[in-house]
Scaffold this motif. Structure first.
Motif, short mmCIF file in Angstrom:
data_model
loop_
_atom_site.label_atom_id
_atom_site.label_comp_id
_atom_site.label_asym_id
_atom_site.label_seq_id
_atom_site.Cartn_x
_atom_site.Cartn_y
_atom_site.Cartn_z
N VAL A 293 0.22 -2.80 -12.34
CA VAL A 293 1.10 -2.89 -11.16
C VAL A 293 2.11 -1.75 -11.18
CG1 VAL A 293 2.72 -4.35 -9.90
CG2 VAL A 293 0.75 -5.39 -11.01
N LEU A 294 2.60 -1.40 -12.38
CA LEU A 294 3.50 -0.25 -12.51
C LEU A 294 2.76 1.03 -12.14
CD1 LEU A 294 5.26 -1.02 -15.93
CD2 LEU A 294 6.09 -1.55 -13.63
N VAL A 305 -0.26 -9.00 -4.92
CA VAL A 305 -0.28 -9.63 -6.23
C VAL A 305 -0.09 -11.13 -6.08
CG1 VAL A 305 0.67 -7.56 -7.33
CG2 VAL A 305 2.22 -9.39 -6.61
N THR A 306 -0.40 -11.85 -7.13
CA THR A 306 -0.20 -13.30 -7.11
C THR A 306 1.18 -13.66 -7.65
OG1 THR A 306 -1.56 -13.24 -9.13
CG2 THR A 306 -2.57 -14.15 -7.15
N ASP A 307 1.60 -14.85 -7.32
CA ASP A 307 2.95 -15.33 -7.65
C ASP A 307 2.98 -15.82 -9.10
OD1 ASP A 307 5.55 -16.13 -7.50
OD2 ASP A 307 5.19 -17.87 -6.22
N ILE A 308 2.98 -14.85 -10.03
CA ILE A 308 2.95 -15.16 -11.45
C ILE A 308 3.97 -14.29 -12.18
CG2 ILE A 308 0.52 -15.88 -11.47
CD1 ILE A 308 -0.15 -13.07 -12.54
N ASN A 309 4.20 -14.63 -13.45
CA ASN A 309 5.12 -13.83 -14.27
C ASN A 309 4.75 -12.36 -14.22
OD1 ASN A 309 6.46 -16.13 -15.11
ND2 ASN A 309 5.40 -16.28 -17.06
N GLY A 310 5.75 -11.52 -14.25
CA GLY A 310 5.54 -10.08 -14.28
C GLY A 310 5.28 -9.51 -12.91
N SER A 311 4.20 -9.91 -12.28
CA SER A 311 3.86 -9.37 -10.96
C SER A 311 4.98 -9.60 -9.95
CB SER A 311 2.56 -9.99 -10.45
OG SER A 311 1.46 -9.58 -11.25
N ARG A 312 5.53 -10.82 -9.93
CA ARG A 312 6.60 -11.12 -8.97
C ARG A 312 7.93 -10.48 -9.36
NH1 ARG A 312 5.61 -16.84 -10.47
NH2 ARG A 312 6.72 -17.25 -12.41
N GLU A 313 8.02 -9.95 -10.60
CA GLU A 313 9.22 -9.23 -11.01
C GLU A 313 9.16 -7.76 -10.60
OE1 GLU A 313 10.22 -10.28 -15.21
OE2 GLU A 313 8.75 -11.87 -14.88
N ILE A 314 7.96 -7.23 -10.49
CA ILE A 314 7.78 -5.82 -10.10
C ILE A 314 7.67 -5.69 -8.59
CG2 ILE A 314 6.33 -3.77 -10.40
CD1 ILE A 314 5.29 -5.12 -13.02
N ILE A 315 6.95 -6.61 -7.97
CA ILE A 315 6.74 -6.58 -6.52
C ILE A 315 7.76 -7.49 -5.83
CG2 ILE A 315 5.14 -7.09 -4.64
CD1 ILE A 315 4.37 -4.65 -6.37
N LYS A 352 8.16 2.65 -0.27
CA LYS A 352 9.07 2.17 -1.31
C LYS A 352 8.39 1.92 -2.65
CE LYS A 352 12.49 0.07 1.76
NZ LYS A 352 13.27 -1.16 2.06
N ALA A 353 7.07 2.09 -2.68
CA ALA A 353 6.31 1.74 -3.89
C ALA A 353 6.76 2.54 -5.10
CB ALA A 353 4.82 1.94 -3.63
N ARG A 354 6.75 3.86 -5.02
CA ARG A 354 7.12 4.67 -6.18
C ARG A 354 8.62 4.61 -6.49
NH1 ARG A 354 5.20 8.67 -9.61
NH2 ARG A 354 6.72 10.27 -10.19
N PRO A 355 9.51 4.71 -5.49
CA PRO A 355 10.94 4.64 -5.80
C PRO A 355 11.35 3.38 -6.56
CG PRO A 355 10.65 5.46 -3.58
CD PRO A 355 9.30 5.02 -4.06
N LEU A 356 10.75 2.23 -6.25
CA LEU A 356 11.11 1.00 -6.95
C LEU A 356 10.63 1.02 -8.40
CD1 LEU A 356 10.53 -1.68 -4.17
CD2 LEU A 356 12.70 -1.07 -5.22
N ILE A 357 9.56 1.74 -8.69
CA ILE A 357 9.09 1.87 -10.07
C ILE A 357 9.97 2.87 -10.84
CG2 ILE A 357 7.16 2.54 -11.55
CD1 ILE A 357 6.75 -0.10 -10.02
N THR A 358 10.26 4.00 -10.24
CA THR A 358 11.04 5.03 -10.93
C THR A 358 12.44 4.54 -11.27
OG1 THR A 358 11.75 6.00 -8.82
CG2 THR A 358 9.77 6.91 -9.82
N SER A 359 12.98 3.63 -10.48
CA SER A 359 14.36 3.19 -10.70
C SER A 359 14.51 2.28 -11.91
CB SER A 359 14.88 2.47 -9.44
OG SER A 359 14.14 1.28 -9.20
N CYS A 360 13.41 1.67 -12.37
CA CYS A 360 13.53 0.66 -13.44
C CYS A 360 12.62 0.86 -14.64
CB CYS A 360 13.24 -0.73 -12.87
SG CYS A 360 14.41 -1.29 -11.61
#
Length: 386
Positions: A293-294, A305-315, A352-360
């Motif tokens: 996902v990253l 993505v599905t509503d599960i750990n990790g995925s819902r924290e990134i998306i 917004k896909a890449r900016p949200l990854i680069t920020s964290c």
């Protein structure tokens, strides 16, 4: 002054990728011992040119009492021979066996990172066994790192541990190399052009082709979508594991017969495949903090993505992707239909896909968060009493 010796351990050598990117920083500060089972994966770490000691101990990924006992005995011998200041394990079986061996050998600092939990989706006796092994791992560890907030809450809410645990940084155990996953890389763009089919809207999945990853639902949803919109395409990047988690016969039949689904196997470089797609999909039942996902986000893809750990924290819903319930082919179909037929919404997500990854999740930030944590715990006195 001699460097402090640390052992980084994982079950399968393929999982050494968790530490490969941070090896230069680790080796600069510590005497590094890498411990894993024999197999593919060692070569990538050795190619970094960073000095480390290689130790191989065969460990089974699944429950195997006799082999697990033999591995534990070997691990105790390794711990007593190496006498490290810290053992840091990842992946379930290495966590259980290495934390037990380190505790038995009186290693002062014992760290385990939970990259994901299996028990929340298990049932019956299997679930009880998995919870017990996770509890034992935590009991033998002095420090526990959950890879994300979802994993942290599952550990605490299910009584797996009462220790103080924290997520490092924003989550993720290795982050992502944003210079490598760069959608403007000219060579990658040239490779992507060879793979792209401009006439078809392309979805991509990257991961193991198994039931637990939601492949049955994904193939069912796509087959329905493809009937309505023939100019659609699904690329599946990854290997099958039919002996571990087989797909349904009807799924296998669709994979064989539906030409719009392209199963391309495991790829050493997923960047061109991501750049050749319009949307990434990860319909998994469970994750810790999914690297794919990253990676897809860093390449500028909107995601389902599905509503599960990790995925819902990134998306974030409606920001860089959309979130659907796990195990639902209908929900996947609706999300895929909207993604394919609503370009304004899709382009807003992609922007917004890449900016949200680069920020964290820049790997340098993630590595520094880990090194700061190491400095903190290796300076703590009396850790063996925790």
């Amino acid at each position: 002054m001699d460097k402090v010796k640390v052992i980084r351990a994982c079950t399968a050598a393929q999982s050494l990728g968790f530490v490969e990117g941070m090896m230069p920083q680790l080796a600069q500060r510590y005497e590094v011992v890498l411990l894993s089972s024999p197999g593919e994966g060692w070569e990538e770490v050795e190619c970094t040119g960073v000095p480390f000691k290689r130790v191989e101990v065969a460990m089974e990924r699944h429950i195997s009492p006799w082999k697990d006992l033999k591995a534990l005995v070997r691990l105790v011998k390794v711990m007593r021979r190496e006498r490290p200041a810290m053992v840091h394990s990842m992946t379930p079986k290495a966590g259980l066996l290495c934390m037990m061996a380190a505790w038995m050998s009186k290693v002062p600092v014992r760290v385990h990172t939970f990259t994901g939990l299996v028990f929340p989706t298990a049932t019956g006796m299997t679930k009880k066994i998995l919870m017990a092994t996770d509890w034992l791992t935590c009991a033998c560890a002095t420090h526990v790192i959950p890879e994300g907030e979802g994993v942290k809450q599952d550990l605490l809410n299910n009584g797996i541990t009462k220790k103080t645990i924290k997520v490092l940084g924003h989550g993720s155990c290795k982050g992502i190399d944003l210079d490598y996953f760069d959608p403007e890389d000219t060579k990658v763009k040239a490779e992507a052009e060879k793979l792209r089919k401009p006439e078809a809207f392309t979805f991509i999945f990257i991961g193991r082709l198994v039931g637990d990853k939601g492949i049955n639902e994904l193939v069912e949803a796509f087959a329905r979508l493809n009937k309505e919109i023939p100019a659609t395409r699904l690329i599946l990047v990854g290997r099958e594991e039919q002996e571990l988690d087989p797909l349904k016969p009807e799924t296998l039949e669709l994979l064989d017969n539906l030409k719009s689904i392209e199963a391309v196997g495991q790829q050493t470089d997923v960047r061109p495949w991501l750049l050749a797609a319009d949307c990434a999909v990860l319909p998994s039942y469970r994750e810790g903090f999914p690297n794919v996902v990253l990676e897809a986000g860093a390449m500028g893809l909107p995601q389902i993505v599905t509503d599960i750990n990790g995925s819902r924290e990134i998306i974030t819903e409606g920001e860089n992707g959309t979130i659907v319930p796990p195990r639902s082919a209908d929900a996947l179909y609706c999300a895929m239909l909207r993604m394919a037929t609503t370009p304004e919404w899709r382009n807003k997500l992609a922007a917004k896909a890449r900016p949200l990854i680069t920020s964290c999740y820049d790997h340098r930030y993630v590595t520094q968060s880990l090194l700061d944590f190491y400095d903190e715990i290796l300076c703590t006195e009396d850790t063996s009493k925790d």
